[in-house]
Scaffold this motif. Structure first.
Motif, short mmCIF file in Angstrom:
data_model
loop_
_atom_site.label_atom_id
_atom_site.label_comp_id
_atom_site.label_asym_id
_atom_site.label_seq_id
_atom_site.Cartn_x
_atom_site.Cartn_y
_atom_site.Cartn_z
N ARG A 182 0.82 -1.22 0.00
CA ARG A 182 0.00 0.00 0.00
C ARG A 182 0.85 1.27 0.00
O ARG A 182 0.32 2.37 0.12
N GLY A 183 2.15 1.11 -0.09
CA GLY A 183 3.03 2.27 -0.14
C GLY A 183 3.31 2.91 1.20
O GLY A 183 3.84 4.02 1.26
N LEU A 184 2.92 2.23 2.29
CA LEU A 184 3.14 2.78 3.63
C LEU A 184 4.49 2.30 4.17
O LEU A 184 4.57 1.59 5.17
N GLU A 185 5.53 2.71 3.48
CA GLU A 185 6.88 2.26 3.86
C GLU A 185 7.62 3.40 4.53
O GLU A 185 7.79 4.49 3.96
N ASP A 186 8.02 3.14 5.77
CA ASP A 186 8.83 4.10 6.51
C ASP A 186 9.91 3.32 7.25
O ASP A 186 9.60 2.48 8.09
N GLY A 187 11.16 3.57 6.90
CA GLY A 187 12.27 2.79 7.44
C GLY A 187 12.34 2.82 8.95
O GLY A 187 12.55 1.80 9.61
N ARG A 188 12.14 3.99 9.53
CA ARG A 188 12.24 4.11 10.99
C ARG A 188 11.15 3.32 11.70
O ARG A 188 11.40 2.66 12.72
N SER A 189 9.93 3.37 11.15
CA SER A 189 8.84 2.61 11.76
C SER A 189 9.10 1.10 11.64
O SER A 189 8.85 0.35 12.59
N ILE A 248 12.67 -9.30 5.23
CA ILE A 248 13.91 -8.52 5.25
C ILE A 248 14.30 -8.12 3.83
O ILE A 248 14.75 -7.00 3.58
N GLU A 249 14.13 -9.05 2.86
CA GLU A 249 14.47 -8.75 1.48
C GLU A 249 13.52 -7.70 0.88
O GLU A 249 13.90 -6.96 -0.03
N GLU A 250 12.29 -7.63 1.38
CA GLU A 250 11.33 -6.67 0.85
C GLU A 250 11.64 -5.25 1.30
O GLU A 250 11.20 -4.29 0.66
N ALA A 251 12.37 -5.09 2.40
CA ALA A 251 12.64 -3.76 2.92
C ALA A 251 13.59 -3.01 2.00
O ALA A 251 14.35 -3.60 1.22
N ALA A 252 13.56 -1.70 2.09
CA ALA A 252 14.45 -0.87 1.28
C ALA A 252 15.90 -1.05 1.74
O ALA A 252 16.17 -1.44 2.89
N THR A 253 16.82 -0.74 0.84
CA THR A 253 18.24 -0.91 1.16
C THR A 253 18.64 -0.06 2.36
O THR A 253 19.35 -0.51 3.26
N THR A 254 18.21 1.20 2.37
CA THR A 254 18.56 2.08 3.48
C THR A 254 18.00 1.55 4.81
O THR A 254 18.65 1.66 5.85
#
Length: 567
Positions: A210-217, A257-263
């Motif tokens: 859904r595009g709700l990607e936030d690295g810190r969260s 883990i693989e789905e997460a962004a590189t940063t």
């Protein structure tokens, strides 16, 4: 009681311990330095009460989660037999056989109390084991065996401890009921941890879709996952330790883990490294803070028995010796079973030498988990019945913890001298081969792009199309040269066994040294540009990050070289 000043002091001592380890050139293990710093702080008036339940909840879940993440699943599956025997079978045998031996050494202590002490001393401490072997070139197979064992035997030891304690308090015990309860607690913890991790991975996947990607969260949610699984399992009287371990393994297998962004992955790795470092240090500092009061209690216990303090030392050494012998027998039993299985299946068998057996034996270190277990014995302060001979159990367990740490810190380096170094680093070869395949795949894509031809069509845009095609061709050609150079370097690493080993390692060291020298020159020039106002501090920060990443790559490559050639 923990206050802000005490917490800051403990964090400062943790940082000082790392400086002392470097000062002593890693000859003294960091856990011993931390314990001594904790003892010094306690003698200076810093008193921190250890609440076992809170200690278990705060420290164990994240550390076990991190250790489980570093455990390769393929090797765990290969070594599952020895790991499960050492983690479960040996713990139960230790509880029973060592309990009888302790009762023979101290006949005045009830048998159920001896079982309780033996159960508390049975599991090895995953934090202590990881800290003692960290930075040492232990053979990969032995390291994986110790790591896998330490992940599970805390749970089995604490379950045995719970049953032995109930027997000592109530006098009622049933082997059938204990076995069924043991299975329920263990399997329940594994199931709860696995299901919660699977649900967390599914939720994370839906948020990403859904595009709700936030690295810190995401990092915060992952940090909370081991605590949630531990608390949920403990709430229904199952093993929170096994829940945290199972949760990590299921989360790894889910692909979240693989789905997460590189940063996000890079930031999460940094956060977990810092948390592991701080929590590891705090555990041993807490242990050191308890030792002066425990030594005073030991003196009082021995005076009540009209015995000298040196007799307490002999008693602790006898019990520790019994645990060592029992563990050595268990290690040899594992080796014998693997040898017999290899012979029956006509498979090759890699022999485990006597020095390696001793290393596995002394690496069975007791730590803060054992101390937290014995400190959780009822003291009769809230109206409940006091545990029989509680003070004696606590002080003996504390003595065995310290003695096991001292014994391991001296025995492990000695054993490593007699273990032949691995002539071929299979992990490094596997890594190099995989990297070579990845580069070949990249070259295939680039060559297809380079060789692609665009047939010009009649029209006003022909010139634009040809220009774009030429640009794509030139960029692909430049990238091909870069990847071919990298591939040549990796191929040279894979051919290291075909040339003189010492010369090849020396060449690799020289290359890394030159690359570091170049990096230092670049850093010095960058500081000069900042001083002369040619670039601002933001530009410096971005360039600094690029140089830091490159230096980190050099550091990882240096770790793959044989240790004996790097001194």
């Amino acid at each position: 009681m923990l206050t802000v000043k005490v917490i800051l002091l403990l964090l400062w001592l943790a940082a000082v311990s790392s400086l002392l380890v470097t000062l002593f050139r890693r000859q003294v293990p960091q856990p011993l330095i931390l314990i001594l710093l904790g003892v010094g702080a306690a003698l200076c008036g810093v008193h921190v009460g250890l609440r076992p339940e809170l200690f278990m909840f705060v420290f164990l879940p994240p550390l076990l989660f991190a250790d489980a993440f570093r455990m390769p699943l393929r090797e765990f599956n290969t070594l599952r037999g020895p790991i499960l025997f050492l983690a479960f079978g040996l713990v139960v045998l230790n509880t029973l056989l060592c309990g009888y031996v302790i009762h023979w050494i101290m006949p005045f202590m009830p048998l159920a109390v001896c079982f309780t002490l033996a159960a508390a001393l049975s599991p090895t401490d995953t934090v202590a084991v990881s800290s003692l072997i960290s930075g040492r070139h232990v053979p990969v197979r032995l390291l994986q065996l110790l790591s896998g064992e330490a992940l599970f035997n805390d749970a089995s030891g604490l379950v045995c401890f719970r049953f032995a304690m109930a027997d000592a308090l109530t006098g009622e015990f049933s082997y059938r009921q204990a076995f069924s309860s043991f299975l329920l607690v263990s399997l329940g913890g594994l199931a709860i941890g696995g299901l919660m991790a699977w649900a967390a991975a599914k939720i994370n996947h839906q948020l990403l879709r859904r595009g709700l990607e936030d690295g810190r969260s995401q990092i915060v949610f992952i940090l909370l996952l081991p605590f949630l699984t531990y608390a949920a399992a403990e709430a229904v009287d199952c093993s929170g330790i096994l829940a945290a371990v199972a949760g990590c393994m299921v989360f790894k297998l889910s692909g979240a883990i693989e789905e997460a962004a590189t940063t996000t992955r890079l930031q999460a790795n940094t956060v977990w490294i810092m948390i592991s470092y701080v929590f590891n240090a705090l555990i041993f500092l807490f242990l050191g803070l308890q030792l002066p009061s425990l030594l005073s209690s030991a003196t009082m216990v021995m005076q009540m028995r009209d015995a000298a303090l040196w007799q307490y030392g002999i008693l602790v050494a006898e019990i520790y010796g019994v645990m060592l012998v029992m563990r050595l027998v268990g290690v040899w039993l594992c080796i014998g079973v693997r040898w017999a299985a290899a012979r029956l299946r006509h498979r090759p068998y890699r022999a485990t030498g006597f020095a390696a057996s001793l290393l596995l034996t002394f690496a069975g270190v007791r730590g803060a988990v054992t101390l937290a277990a014995v400190l959780s014995l009822p003291a009769g302060l809230d109206g409940t019945d006091i545990f029989p001979a509680r003070e004696a159990v606590v002080v003996i367990a504390a003595g065995v913890i310290v003695l096991s740490l001292l014994g391991a810190s001296m025995a492990i380096p000695l054993c490593l001298r007699f273990i032949p170094p691995e002539l071929v680093d299979t992990a490094a070869l596997e890594e190099n081969a995989a990297r070579q395949k990845l580069m070949n795949a990249a070259l295939d894509v680039l060559r297809k792009i380079q060789n692609a031809t665009i047939e010009p069509e009649t029209g006003p845009q022909d010139a634009t199309i040809m220009a774009e095609s030429q640009v794509r061709h030139d960029v692909a050609e430049r990238m091909i040269r870069v990847y071919e150079n990298r591939l040549d370097a990796e191929s040279a690493d894979l051919q290291i066994k075909d040339v003189d080993h010492t010369t090849a390692v020396r060449r690799a060291r020289e290359e890394l040294a030159l690359r570091l020298q170049v990096l230092r020159a670049e850093r010095q020039l960058m500081r000069t540009m900042v001083a002369q106002s040619e670039i601002n501090d933001q530009t410096e920060w971005k360039l600094q990050q690029e140089l830091d990443y490159e230096e980190q790559v050099i550091h990882f490559q240096s770790m793959r070289l044989p240790h004996e050639h790097l001194s």
